[in-house]
Design an enzyme around this catalytic site. Structure first.
Site, mmCIF file in Angstrom:
data_model
loop_
_atom_site.group_PDB
_atom_site.id
_atom_site.type_symbol
_atom_site.label_atom_id
_atom_site.label_comp_id
_atom_site.label_asym_id
_atom_site.label_seq_id
_atom_site.Cartn_x
_atom_site.Cartn_y
_atom_site.Cartn_z
ATOM 1 C CG ASP A 139 -2.085 1.548 1.126
ATOM 2 O OD1 ASP A 139 -2.062 1.108 -0.085
ATOM 3 O OD2 ASP A 139 -1.929 1.609 2.197
ATOM 4 C CE1 TYR A 181 0.548 4.459 5.473
ATOM 5 C CE2 TYR A 181 0.120 3.125 3.881
ATOM 6 C CZ TYR A 181 -0.648 4.092 4.434
ATOM 7 O OH TYR A 181 -1.137 3.559 5.303
ATOM 8 C CG HIS A 233 -3.542 9.092 4.158
ATOM 9 N ND1 HIS A 233 -2.324 8.342 4.366
ATOM 10 C CD2 HIS A 233 -4.283 7.886 4.731
ATOM 11 C CE1 HIS A 233 -1.715 7.243 5.090
ATOM 12 N NE2 HIS A 233 -3.018 6.930 4.887
ATOM 13 C CD GLN A 252 -7.094 2.284 1.504
ATOM 14 O OE1 GLN A 252 -6.597 2.636 2.024
ATOM 15 N NE2 GLN A 252 -7.064 2.342 0.103
ATOM 16 N NE ARG A 271 1.358 -15.461 5.664
ATOM 17 C CZ ARG A 271 1.898 -15.059 6.745
ATOM 18 N NH1 ARG A 271 1.963 -13.708 7.274
ATOM 19 N NH2 ARG A 271 2.101 -15.972 7.994
#
Length: 265
Positions: free
Chosen positions: A26, A31, A89, A153, A228
């Protein structure tokens, strides 16, 4: 519901398409991983049109001017010609900052720098505020000039279903993305999951991702482990019955992440 597979996509209000399952990393200004993500995209050798890149306005970059700078920085750091989806965000910074950020996104979309825009972690009151502002922009500049909330989101899973927000998005045609769809692995031992794990021969994570897909969400399982990531894609060969979906309605409100939806600033 329509039968889905790994190649299925939803069409957003922007007219562009988004994969029904997001996987990998993401990206967000906060980040500091936009550059590495874009580098990985280029290294993959896949056509740009087959890849979908999302990033988000950092909470410290809220407001018209700062968001314009943020968009420019994203394009520079990634080296991409355009960004598929740019989200706000979180609804922090106050009304003027939120609306200023939105206006900056709309302008960047009109300039072809961004294909679709949306929000993240907005409460109903934030969504209604934005819808009203979009109407104001359209009244001033013409139909379609206020932008469309293509994607919202949120943290979404059986222990945080956010029914009111999901219903608002369905009514408005907004695609709901679900982050932390497997609850960061903290609920894998829950009794409600075990019969489904046993019946379908799936992992708890796969059951939770299937629940998300059948809710009409776009789940975003985050993993950097190849096995995964592959496991997370193996959710299209079974379906939960209406009764099984009902059994996963816990009625809980239990975030494992932050919850800016409740912000009143």
């Amino acid at each position: 519901m329509t039968k889905l597979d790994i190649n299925s996509k939803y069409r957003m209000l922007s007219g562009h398409e988004i994969p029904v399952l997001g996987f990998g990393v993401d990206s967000a200004r906060m980040y500091r991983n936009e550059g590495p993500c874009a580098a990985a995209m280029k290294k993959s050798g896949l056509p740009r049109s087959d890849l979908f890149f999302t990033t988000k306005v950092y909470t410290k970059d809220m407001g018209y001017d700062k968001t314009k700078e943020s968009i420019a920085a994203s394009l520079k750091e990634t080296g991409l010609d355009y960004i598929d989806l740019y989200l706000i965000h979180a609804p922090y910074g106050g009304r003027d900052a939120r609306l200023g950020s939105w206006r900056a996104l709309v302008e960047a979309q009109s300039a072809g720098q961004i294909r679709s825009i949306g929000v993240s972690n907005y409460g109903i009151h934030h969504l209604e505020e934005l819808q009203s502002y979009i109407a104001v922009l359209e009244a001033e500049h013409g139909k379609g000039k206020g932008g469309q909330i293509s994607v919202g989101q949120w943290e979404l899973h059986p222990w945080l279903e956010r029914k009111e927000i999901a219903a608002w998005c369905r009514e408005k045609g907004v695609v709901c993305e679900a982050y932390s769809p497997v609850v960061q692995g903290t609920r894998f031992e829950e009794k409600v999951l075990q019969p489904l794990v046993k019946k379908y021969g799936k992992t708890p994570a796969q059951v939770l991702l299937r629940w998300s897909l059948q809710k009409g969400f776009v789940p975003l399982p985050k993993s950097v482990t190849p096995s995964r990531i592959e496991e997370n894609t193996q959710v299209f060969d079974f379906a939960l019955s209406p009764e099984e979906m009902k059994s996963l309605e816990t009625g809980d409100y239990a975030p494992v992440c932050w919850d800016p939806t409740t912000s009143k600033d």
